[in-house]
Design an enzyme around this catalytic site. Structure first.
Site, PDB file in Angstrom:
ATOM      1  N   PRO A  30      74.109  86.068 157.801  1.00  0.00           N
ATOM      2  CA  PRO A  30      73.250  87.032 157.119  1.00  0.00           C
ATOM      3  C   PRO A  30      73.798  88.450 157.316  1.00  0.00           C
ATOM      4  CG  PRO A  30      71.982  85.601 158.581  1.00  0.00           C
ATOM      5  CD  PRO A  30      73.421  85.385 158.903  1.00  0.00           C
ATOM      6  N   LYS A  31      73.599  89.289 156.314  1.00  0.00           N
ATOM      7  CA  LYS A  31      73.997  90.700 156.427  1.00  0.00           C
ATOM      8  C   LYS A  31      72.748  91.536 156.681  1.00  0.00           C
ATOM      9  CE  LYS A  31      76.035  94.615 154.046  1.00  0.00           C
ATOM     10  NZ  LYS A  31      74.901  95.488 154.469  1.00  0.00           N
ATOM     11  N   TRP A  32      72.762  92.279 157.789  1.00  0.00           N
ATOM     12  CA  TRP A  32      71.612  93.097 158.163  1.00  0.00           C
ATOM     13  C   TRP A  32      71.884  94.559 157.854  1.00  0.00           C
ATOM     14  CZ3 TRP A  32      67.646  90.149 158.796  1.00  0.00           C
ATOM     15  CH2 TRP A  32      67.850  88.833 159.232  1.00  0.00           C
ATOM     16  N   ASP A 175      70.150  91.783 153.777  1.00  0.00           N
ATOM     17  CA  ASP A 175      70.803  92.466 152.662  1.00  0.00           C
ATOM     18  C   ASP A 175      71.651  91.539 151.807  1.00  0.00           C
ATOM     19  OD1 ASP A 175      70.830  94.930 151.529  1.00  0.00           O
ATOM     20  OD2 ASP A 175      72.578  95.659 152.602  1.00  0.00           O
TER      21      ASP A 175
END
Length: 341
Positions: A30-32, A175
Site C-alpha cells: 500500500p502507498k501511504w 493513496d
C-alpha cells in the site's frame, strides 16, 4: 556512528503508471500519503525528510521506537497521522510548528504513526545492493517487534490481492499501490519503483484564479462545486498549463472578474498567506461562475482535493449549476486499524 551512507540520504522513489506491472517477481505494498522519512537508530538518533530536514523534533512520540532499533540501523518509511481510522494529511502538516510547547501539546493531542517499508542498513551492514526480498525479511526482524506507533506495511506477491487492497484500503487514506521487484536493489534517489494511484473525474466550476509570479499570466485555477445550500465550495486548484495557455487564460478571466464567487456560511473558500507557503502570497481573484471543466483528481480529504488536480478538458456546453457535490465519490472499505490488525 558511521551508517555507511552519504548524507542527506535520497530515498528510492516511484514513477507513476496508469496500471501496475504484473507477472513473476513483482511484489505490492500500500502507498501511504504522509511525510517520507529516513530513520537512523543508534547514536545519534535521527529522522530526516527526503530533503534532509530534521523531523524527529516535530514527532517526539516516535522517539521511543527509534531508540529500540538496533544501533546502526536505517529504516525507510512514512510518517502518517490517523484520525477516525483515516490518515489525515492536513492535520499532519499542522504538526510542523516552530514552538516547542506547541510541538509537545500536538504530540499528545494528535500523535503520529510510522509505517516502515524498507531497510537500508541493518546493524551497520549496508543493504543497498541486497534484493528487496532479503531487505524485507530483515526489516521484519528490525521493526516487527517495536509495536505502536511503529507499523510494518503489508506486502503481497498476489496481484489479485494487491488489486483488492487498491480498492479496499482507500477508505483508510491509502493513496494507491507501490510495485517493487523482488530482486531489485535499493537505488538511492532513483525512480525505479512503480506507483499506481487512484484517478477520478468530476465536473468543476472555475471560481477564481491566482496570478503567476511573472505577473502577466495565470498561476492556477481555483475549482469548486455547489453544495446542497447552493453555495460554491472550494475544492482545490489546477495549474498544469503552458506559458501561452496561462497568458490566454488571464485575458479571458479578466473579462469575467467578480466581487465574490466562493464562500458562505456552510462552505470552504481559498485561503490567503500561511506558514506553509512562507511569504508567497496565495491571494486570489474571484470570477463569475460561468466556466466548467472536467477535472481528474486522485483522492479527497474531507471536502477538498488532497493534491493538485488536473484539467482534462473544457465543457462549454455544461450548466455550472449542474456541478454539484454529489459527484464526489466517498470510498468504502477498511480502516487503518483493520489493515494493521
Amino acid at each position: 556512528m558511521d551508517y555507511g551512507l552519504r548524507f542527506p540520504v535520497k530515498p528510492m522513489m516511484a514513477r507513476l503508471k496508469a496500471s501496475p506491472p504484473m507477472g513473476e517477481g513483482w511484489v505490492y505494498e500500500p502507498k501511504w500519503d504522509g511525510f517520507r522519512m529516513i530513520a537512523f537508530g543508534g547514536e545519534p538518533l535521527g529522522m530526516a525528510s527526503r530533503n534532509g530536514k530534521d523531523l524527529l523534533r516535530y514527532f517526539p512520540e516516535l522517539r521511543p521506537g527509534l531508540e529500540r532499533l538496533p544501533p546502526g540501523t536505517v529504516v525507510d518509511g512514512e510518517i502518517v497521522l490517523v484520525v477516525d481510522d483515516v490518515t489525515q494529511f492536513d492535520l499532519l502538516q499542522m504538526r510542523i510548528h516552530p514552538a516547542e510547547s506547541r510541538i509537545k501539546r500536538l504530540a499528545e493531542e494528535l500523535p503520529a504513526r510510522l509505517v516502515a517499508f524498507d531497510l537500508l542498513v541493518d546493524s551497520g551492514e549496508v543493504l543497498l545492493d541486497q534484493p528487496y526480498q532479503s531487505r524485507r525479511e530483515r526489516l521484519e526482524g528490525a521493526v516487527g517487534g517495536l509495536g505502536t506507533p511503529w507499523y510494518l506495511t503489508p506486502v503481497t506477491r498476489d496481484f489479485e490481492q494487491a488489486t483488492a487492497w487498491f480498492h479496499d484500503f482507500e477508505a483508510a487514506g491509502c493513496d494507491g499501490i507501490i510495485s517493487k521487484q523482488d530482486s531489485g536493489v535499493y537505488a538511492l534517489g532513483k525512480r525505479a519503483w512503480v506507483k499506481w494511484k487512484h484517478r477520478r473525474q468530476v465536473n468543476c466550476v472555475i471560481g477564481g484564479f491566482r496570478i503567476h509570479k511573472e505577473g502577466d499570466r495565470v498561476g492556477s485555477l481555483l475549482l469548486g462545486v455547489y453544495n446542497p445550500e447552493g453555495e460554491l465550495h472550494f475544492l482545490g486548484h489546477t495549474s498544469g498549463f503552458s506559458d501561452q495557455e496561462r497568458i490566454d487564460l488571464l485575458e479571458a478571466l479578466n473579462g469575467i472578474r467578480s466581487d465574490r464567487s466562493f464562500g458562505g456560511d456552510k462552505t470552504r473558500s481559498p485561503g490567503s498567506e500561511n506558514r506553509w507557503t512562507g511569504k508567497r502570497s496565495t491571494d486570489w481573484v474571484p470570477v463569475q461562475p460561468l466556466l466548467v471543466a472536467e477535472i481528474s483528481y486522485d483522492q479527497l480529504e474531507g471536502w477538498r482535493f488532497r493534491h493538485a488536480a488536473r484539467l482534462e478538458r473544457w465543457l462549454p456546453d455544461h450548466n455550472p449549476k449542474d456541478c454539484t457535490a454529489d459527484q464526489l465519490e466517498r470510498p468504502k472499505g477498511m480502516g487503518f486499524s483493520q489493515i494493521f490488525a
